[in-house]
Design a protein around this motif. Structure first.
Motif, PDB file in Angstrom:
ATOM      1  N   TYR A   1       0.845  -1.188   0.000  1.00 42.69           N
ATOM      2  CA  TYR A   1       0.000   0.000   0.000  1.00 42.69           C
ATOM      3  C   TYR A   1       0.886   1.245   0.000  1.00 42.69           C
ATOM      4  O   TYR A   1       1.581   1.512   0.992  1.00 42.69           O
ATOM      5  N   PRO A   2       0.898   2.039  -1.078  1.00 42.60           N
ATOM      6  CA  PRO A   2       1.885   3.114  -1.211  1.00 42.60           C
ATOM      7  C   PRO A   2       1.585   4.354  -0.382  1.00 42.60           C
ATOM      8  O   PRO A   2       2.481   5.177  -0.159  1.00 42.60           O
ATOM      9  N   ASP A   3       0.334   4.493   0.084  1.00 39.89           N
ATOM     10  CA  ASP A   3      -0.045   5.696   0.817  1.00 39.89           C
ATOM     11  C   ASP A   3       0.056   5.525   2.326  1.00 39.89           C
ATOM     12  O   ASP A   3      -0.353   6.422   3.068  1.00 39.89           O
ATOM     13  N   GLN A   4       0.566   4.395   2.786  1.00 40.77           N
ATOM     14  CA  GLN A   4       0.832   4.265   4.214  1.00 40.77           C
ATOM     15  C   GLN A   4       1.805   5.373   4.610  1.00 40.77           C
ATOM     16  O   GLN A   4       2.793   5.619   3.924  1.00 40.77           O
ATOM     17  N   GLN A   5       1.520   6.046   5.701  1.00 38.87           N
ATOM     18  CA  GLN A   5       2.256   7.266   6.022  1.00 38.87           C
ATOM     19  C   GLN A   5       3.760   7.069   6.178  1.00 38.87           C
ATOM     20  O   GLN A   5       4.542   8.012   5.994  1.00 38.87           O
ATOM     21  N   ASP A   6       4.193   5.855   6.481  1.00 40.01           N
ATOM     22  CA  ASP A   6       5.625   5.606   6.644  1.00 40.01           C
ATOM     23  C   ASP A   6       6.289   5.109   5.368  1.00 40.01           C
ATOM     24  O   ASP A   6       7.497   4.821   5.355  1.00 40.01           O
TER      25      ASP A   6
END
Length: 399
Positions: free
Chosen positions: A58-63
């Protein structure tokens, strides 16, 4: 090829807002490895692409924002790999290349400037995690190689009849100078494939004291062990994953390979592997290495990055290619030969795994078997959970 995710037998999800500020403090592996002082000033994985063959990332995970490249999907869906309905692949990616967020919040990967190439495959969560009927391992691995991956993380394992196509894909990756890293598996039995393939770095899991986890698979194929007990990683959105298993240990070793490939880009994949095995920290029980549980020892990023002309000026070939397969070669009619060990250099021996006597050929019959990341569904972890406080090994083998 039927595989099992080599991830967590014990894991859970905890709400991001409650844990985001103290997740970093609970990443004991970074503390044990002295990442901030002994690793990141030397290398952070810049310029290296690590393929993660898994459930997607998932590319939008904040880390992980900005770390995830477009990839591919071999699960039967039309995505570029940047979809993850399970969270396992996202967790592995964050252990490798997470950059945290805000002021010391969130998950840091061990190679925080490496890039992730997501290669999504079909794993179905049915209580235990089981691969679907069309697990396209050869296609997924060849895609990773052909699209610039210098390291391939394979945090899955299984007991299966391997196919000639599987073996050919591994040989293709080795021939194209790629470091392959896979989990040994979580059943406390023989090392599973793809970790058991010659040429693959097979990784077992240890706890914060450097002791091998009871359920970490073992055998002559074990190459290294790394932190895999009580590991935090990124979840699908802003949540965090708490896990125990060889999946997480595999991701740490993939990160170490990325650090070395970044610092020493002229080295071959074989020389990178030699650096990792010759610099591994001694087991805390002082057992002779290599052995069936620790392999060559505890993977050490700082020691892997240290000057090592004996390795860098030495052979470029993959030192694991002639390693014994304890299950034989189930896709062939002949047993795998057992090679004689040769002596090697300083500290941990450089020689290849060997064993006396013949090899029992295990004929593994058919059907997609045991792919398993856990014996139970995820459970809610207490928001204020803190791991137990015994002193960690310090990355050099000393508890």
């Amino acid at each position: 090829m039927a595989v099992l995710a080599a991830g967590a037998l014990v894991w859970g999800l905890a709400a991001g807002p409650a844990l985001a500020d103290n997740i970093r403090d609970q990443q004991w592996a970074l503390q044990a490895y002295k990442a901030a002082t002994d690793v990141w000033p030397i290398s952070q994985g810049d310029g290296v692409t690590v393929a993660v063959i898994d459930t997607g990332v998932y590319p939008d995970q904040q880390d992980l924002t900005g770390q995830v490249l477009p990839g591919a999907d071999f699960s039967g869906n039309q995505t570029d790999g940047r979809v993850d309905d399970d969270g396992h692949g996202t967790g592995m990616a964050s252990i490798i290349a997470g950059h945290g967020h805000g002021d010391q919040a969130g998950v840091m990967g061990l190679a925080p400037k490496a890039k992730i190439l997501p290669v999504r495959v079909y794993l179905e969560d049915v209580g235990d995690v089981q691969a679907g009927p069309d697990f396209k391992f050869p296609e997924a691995l060849r895609y990773a190689v052909d699209h610039g991956a210098k390291v391939v993380n394979m945090s899955f394992a299984g007991a299966m009849r391997t196919s000639p196509d599987d073996r050919a894909a591994v040989a293709y990756a080795v021939a194209h100078d790629v470091v392959l890293v896979a989990g040994t598996g979580n059943l406390g039995s023989v090392v599973s494939y793809p970790a058991a393939f010659p040429g693959v770095v097979a990784v077992g899991a240890i706890d914060r004291l450097g002791n091998v986890w009871d359920h970490s698979n073992y055998g002559p194929e074990v190459t290294l062990v790394a932190p895999g007990v009580g590991i935090y990683s990124a979840g699908i959105t802003s949540d965090y994953r708490y896990a125990t298993g060889t999946s997480d240990a595999t991701a740490y070793v993939s990160a170490i390979a990325a650090l070395v490939r970044s610092k020493y880009p002229a080295l071959s994949a074989g020389q990178v592997i030699r650096r990792m095995i010759t610099s591994a920290a001694a087991p805390p029980d002082h057992s002779k290495v290599p052995n069936d549980h620790y392999g060559y020892g505890i993977a050490s990023p700082s020691k892997s990055l240290a000057p090592n002309p004996a390795v860098d000026d030495g052979p470029k070939d993959n030192p694991l290619l002639s390693r014994v397969e304890s299950q034989g070669a189930p896709d062939t009619s002949s047993p795998v030969p057992v090679f004689q060990a040769a002596s090697g250099g300083s500290g941990t021996p450089v020689w290849l795994y060997g064993a006396g006597g013949g090899v029992l050929v295990l004929i593994v019959l058919g059907v997609a078997v045991l792919i398993r990341r856990g014996t139970r569904r995820p459970v809610e972890a207490p928001a204020a959970y803190l791991p137990p406080p015994p002193p960690p090994f310090d990355g050099t083998g000393s508890p």
